[in-house]
Motif scaffolding. Structure first.
Motif, mmCIF file in Angstrom:
data_model
loop_
_atom_site.group_PDB
_atom_site.id
_atom_site.type_symbol
_atom_site.label_atom_id
_atom_site.label_comp_id
_atom_site.label_asym_id
_atom_site.label_seq_id
_atom_site.Cartn_x
_atom_site.Cartn_y
_atom_site.Cartn_z
ATOM 1 N N LYS A 63 -0.513 -20.039 -37.713
ATOM 2 C CA LYS A 63 -1.736 -19.263 -37.533
ATOM 3 C C LYS A 63 -2.967 -20.035 -38.002
ATOM 4 O O LYS A 63 -4.011 -20.030 -37.331
ATOM 5 C CB LYS A 63 -1.627 -17.937 -38.298
ATOM 6 C CG LYS A 63 -2.865 -17.061 -38.204
ATOM 7 C CD LYS A 63 -2.672 -15.737 -38.939
ATOM 8 C CE LYS A 63 -3.918 -14.861 -38.833
ATOM 9 N NZ LYS A 63 -3.715 -13.543 -39.506
ATOM 10 N N GLU A 108 -0.644 -18.474 -23.649
ATOM 11 C CA GLU A 108 -0.826 -17.059 -23.947
ATOM 12 C C GLU A 108 0.370 -16.499 -24.701
ATOM 13 O O GLU A 108 0.223 -15.766 -25.691
ATOM 14 C CB GLU A 108 -1.039 -16.269 -22.653
ATOM 15 C CG GLU A 108 -1.264 -14.783 -22.883
ATOM 16 C CD GLU A 108 -1.384 -13.993 -21.595
ATOM 17 O OE1 GLU A 108 -1.764 -12.815 -21.661
ATOM 18 O OE2 GLU A 108 -1.094 -14.566 -20.517
ATOM 19 N N ASN A 134 0.474 -17.902 -28.278
ATOM 20 C CA ASN A 134 -0.511 -17.234 -29.133
ATOM 21 C C ASN A 134 -0.066 -15.816 -29.488
ATOM 22 O O ASN A 134 -0.274 -15.352 -30.612
ATOM 23 C CB ASN A 134 -1.872 -17.203 -28.446
ATOM 24 C CG ASN A 134 -2.505 -18.581 -28.359
ATOM 25 O OD1 ASN A 134 -2.161 -19.479 -29.140
ATOM 26 N ND2 ASN A 134 -3.424 -18.769 -27.430
ATOM 27 N N LYS A 135 0.542 -15.135 -28.514
ATOM 28 C CA LYS A 135 1.045 -13.786 -28.791
ATOM 29 C C LYS A 135 2.164 -13.828 -29.826
ATOM 30 O O LYS A 135 2.272 -12.932 -30.669
ATOM 31 C CB LYS A 135 1.542 -13.138 -27.499
ATOM 32 C CG LYS A 135 0.443 -12.567 -26.623
ATOM 33 C CD LYS A 135 1.042 -11.826 -25.438
ATOM 34 C CE LYS A 135 -0.045 -11.188 -24.576
ATOM 35 N NZ LYS A 135 0.535 -10.469 -23.406
ATOM 36 N N GLU A 160 0.579 -14.039 -33.109
ATOM 37 C CA GLU A 160 -0.098 -12.766 -33.390
ATOM 38 C C GLU A 160 0.904 -11.707 -33.847
ATOM 39 O O GLU A 160 0.683 -11.007 -34.848
ATOM 40 C CB GLU A 160 -0.833 -12.284 -32.143
ATOM 41 C CG GLU A 160 -1.529 -10.942 -32.326
ATOM 42 C CD GLU A 160 -2.075 -10.373 -31.029
ATOM 43 O OE1 GLU A 160 -2.400 -9.172 -31.009
ATOM 44 O OE2 GLU A 160 -2.154 -11.122 -30.032
#
Length: 658
Positions: free
Chosen positions: A542, A614, A617-618, A621
């Motif tokens: 992160k 994407e 990154n998810k 997250e």
């Protein structure tokens, strides 16, 4: 008369045999062996038993999968005394749903998914309203439809041991109180509070009535394993109940993570060999001591341990103590790996034999990164005690110096000059850093001035753990997580953390973050929610750090199983426990490794380019969106892993535990 006597003797023999048989099958509460049960509680209040009685549906053996999903079952600590949850509690905190108990049906199939060359952990929990004795577990080979086999030798079966919860001095001084840390995994309701952490490898154990007992499975997937589905079985046996057998399915994906020695993640734990000698009562630096040190270094290396903490002075971590004195902040303390000697004519000499042997031994196990030498000045203090052998009367003495004293500078100039020459002769200069822990900037300026006068080469080899402001002089900087975004000390950072990390990445300087007894969350204390240990490496993704540091791997108390606290919050001082034959692992230690494997898998799939940015990154997250494990559902880590694994759309559901 003789015949009657013989009859009585026969009857008595039969009664004895019957009783012996019954004693194996039916042992009363309190008769289970305290040596092979996984807690030290002598009495359980009736009301606490009532809590358990409400959730043990069966009068026989209750068996369930923590979280209800074998894939995520390792991510919670199973309460020793499970309880029923009110609907209002579950609405308020959805994470409590992971602690609900649902007994397994006989036809249950337990499913795991993994990649090559990683380890995965899982749990089954069981308990009864009666004592269970002779509990043992068997795992079969895993066999694919094409005949390929993953041997049962790749399974490690351990039993979770419960430890008492104790308060620490640091809670009154600077660290969070345990009430702000513990979650549902801690149970006992102060009668007493206990938590499962140590993982004991035993042939069989006893489980007292009205207590839950988790069984911890660790499976290591060989790197040469072929992709596909493998099937086997887990069998639970005990004296009182018929065997329970559950199907086990393993889905092995095509991805492969590197060996631990090749991990990208930078793990920096400060192992203390002095404690090993003290705890095991071994002569310091004897062959038996080195043999036990080897076992701990090997364990550290198995997690990808990179840096090596060494001591060039006695007690680099001193703190104020009773009677206006100072002492080590741990129970046993630190011995220097360099012997300081003052000759009869007052000249200073330095013996590096222990230092050299320790470095060589670590390299043997693949710990070949930075060598951090602690320390020119003690932790958060300006006064240092130099422990030395005075040849004049052949006695060991202490010389206390302040960093502002002229003699401090002259003595350290002599040492650094000698140390530099020795490192060059051993081809270790490029790897060796001078290490400092949470030193104020005003102190560092004085120390750097001394270094510049005699060994300026070290100015490019400074390791700092502390404030982000250390970036101006540290090549290797570990920043306290307390200064990170949304953490308690964010507003006190001399320079903001995120831009600092970005600048250092561009300058090819190493940056990690560290946790200690703070913050409350996330952390890896004995009673921290288990999911936080696997979350930690995801934080490196992160915030784009190189890895993670913790100040201690093995600074035990004299009895970490019964009196686990010396000064700091429980577990801050050690990841592993001392066993007769070497280190005993913990839930925290296993999940940290598996979080590091997640980190490695992230980079493997990113470099392959088969997972979208994407999705990557998810994954970060989901894994990090709630750092307080008391309110974090394990589904977060499940979804993150799923996003990293390239799966066949026709492979079917990942888990089938219903």
């Amino acid at each position: 008369m003789l015949k009657l006597f013989d009859r009585v003797r026969v009857v008595l023999a039969v009664v004895i045999l019957i009783n012996l048989g019954c004693s194996k099958k039916q042992r009363n509460d309190g008769l289970v062996s305290s040596e092979i049960r996984m807690d030290d509680i002598s009495h359980v209040p009736e009301w606490l038993k009532l809590n358990v009685d409400e959730v043990f549906d069966l009068d026989s053996l209750n068996v369930w999968v923590p979280t209800g999903n074998f894939q995520t079952s390792s991510l919670i600590r199973v309460p020793r005394f499970p309880r029923k949850y009110l609907d209002t509690e579950l609405i308020k905190n959805v994470a409590l749903r992971d602690f609900q108990i649902s007994n397994l049906a006989d036809e249950t199939e337990l499913t795991l998914e993994a990649v090559k060359n990683e380890q995965i952990s899982a749990q089954i929990a069981l308990g009864s309203k009666n004592d269970i004795t002779g509990l043992s577990i068997a795992v079969s080979d895993l066999i694919a439809t094409n005949g390929n086999v993953i041997s049962q030798k790749n399974f490690q079966v351990r039993y979770v041991k419960y430890l008492p919860i104790q308060r620490a001095r640091s809670e009154y001084d600077w660290s969070p109180k345990l009430e702000n840390i513990i979650g549902e995994g801690v149970s006992g309701n102060m009668a007493p509070d206990i938590v499962g952490d140590a993982l004991m490898e035993m042939k069989a154990i006893d489980v007292p009535a009205y207590r839950a007992q988790p069984i911890w499975f660790t499976l290591k997937i060989p790197k040469n394993t072929e992709q596909g589905e493998y099937e086997g079985a887990i069998t639970l046996s005990s004296d009182q109940y018929a065997d329970r057998k559950y199907k086990l399915k393993l889905i092995v994906n095509d991805q492969e993570i590197p060996d631990s020695k090749d991990y990208k993640f930078h793990l920096d734990l400060w192992l203390n060999p002095s404690v090993i000698a003290e705890y095991y009562e071994l002569p310091l630096w004897s062959e038996s001591h080195w043999e036990m040190i080897s076992k701990h270094l090997k364990d550290y290396a198995s997690r990808g341990g990179r840096n090596l903490a060494t001591t060039i002075t006695h007690e680099p971590w001193l703190k104020p103590w009773i009677g206006n004195s100072t002492r080590s902040q741990i129970e046993y303390g630190y011995h220097s790996m360099v012997e300081w000697i003052r000759s009869e004519n007052g000249e200073w000499k330095f013996d590096y034999k222990v230092f050299d042997k320790y470095v060589a031994l670590a390299m043997h196990y693949g710990i070949d990164g930075d060598i951090n030498a602690f320390s020119m000045a003690p932790f958060k203090d300006t006064k240092q005690k130099i422990h030395f052998l005075d040849k004049k009367d052949n006695l060991f003495k202490d010389l206390e110096l302040d960093i502002h004293d002229d003699m401090f500078e002259s003595l350290w100039i002599k040492f650094l000059s000698s140390f530099k020459e020795h490192l060059i002769s051993k081809d270790l200069m490029e790897r060796t850093f001078l290490g400092f822990d949470e030193k104020p900037e005003e102190d560092m300026k004085i120390l750097l001035s001394t270094i510049e006068k005699t060994a300026p080469e070290f100015l490019d080899r400074i390791m700092i753990a502390g404030h982000p402001g250390g970036t101006s002089y540290a090549t290797n900087l570990s920043i306290s997580y307390m200064f990170f975004p949304e953490q308690p000390l964010e507003h006190k950072a001399v320079v903001p953390v995120i831009p600092t990390i970005g600048n250092r990445t561009g300058q090819d300087k190493r940056t990690t973050f560290y946790l200690c007894a703070e913050p409350a969350h996330p952390n890896a204390l004995t009673y921290s929610p288990a999911v936080e240990s696997q979350l930690i490496p995801w934080l490196a993704l992160k915030y784009n750090t190189d890895g993670y540091l913790r100040w201690s791997y093995n600074n035990w108390t004299k009895d970490p199983f019964k009196n686990p606290v010396f000064r700091h919050n429980q577990g801050d001082d050690y990841y592993v426990y001392p066993g007769k034959e070497g280190p005993i692992s913990s839930i925290r230690w296993e999940l940290l490794k598996e979080g590091i494997e997640d980190y490695e898998l992230y980079w493997v799939v990113k470099q392959k380019g088969k997972v979208s940015i994407e999705s990557l990154n998810k994954a970060i997250e989901f894994a990090t969106r709630n750092e307080d494990g008391r309110y974090k559902t394990v589904e977060d880590l499940y979804m993150s892993r799923s996003l990293l694994i390239e799966r066949d759309k026709n492979a079917g559901p990942l888990v089938s535990n219903d």
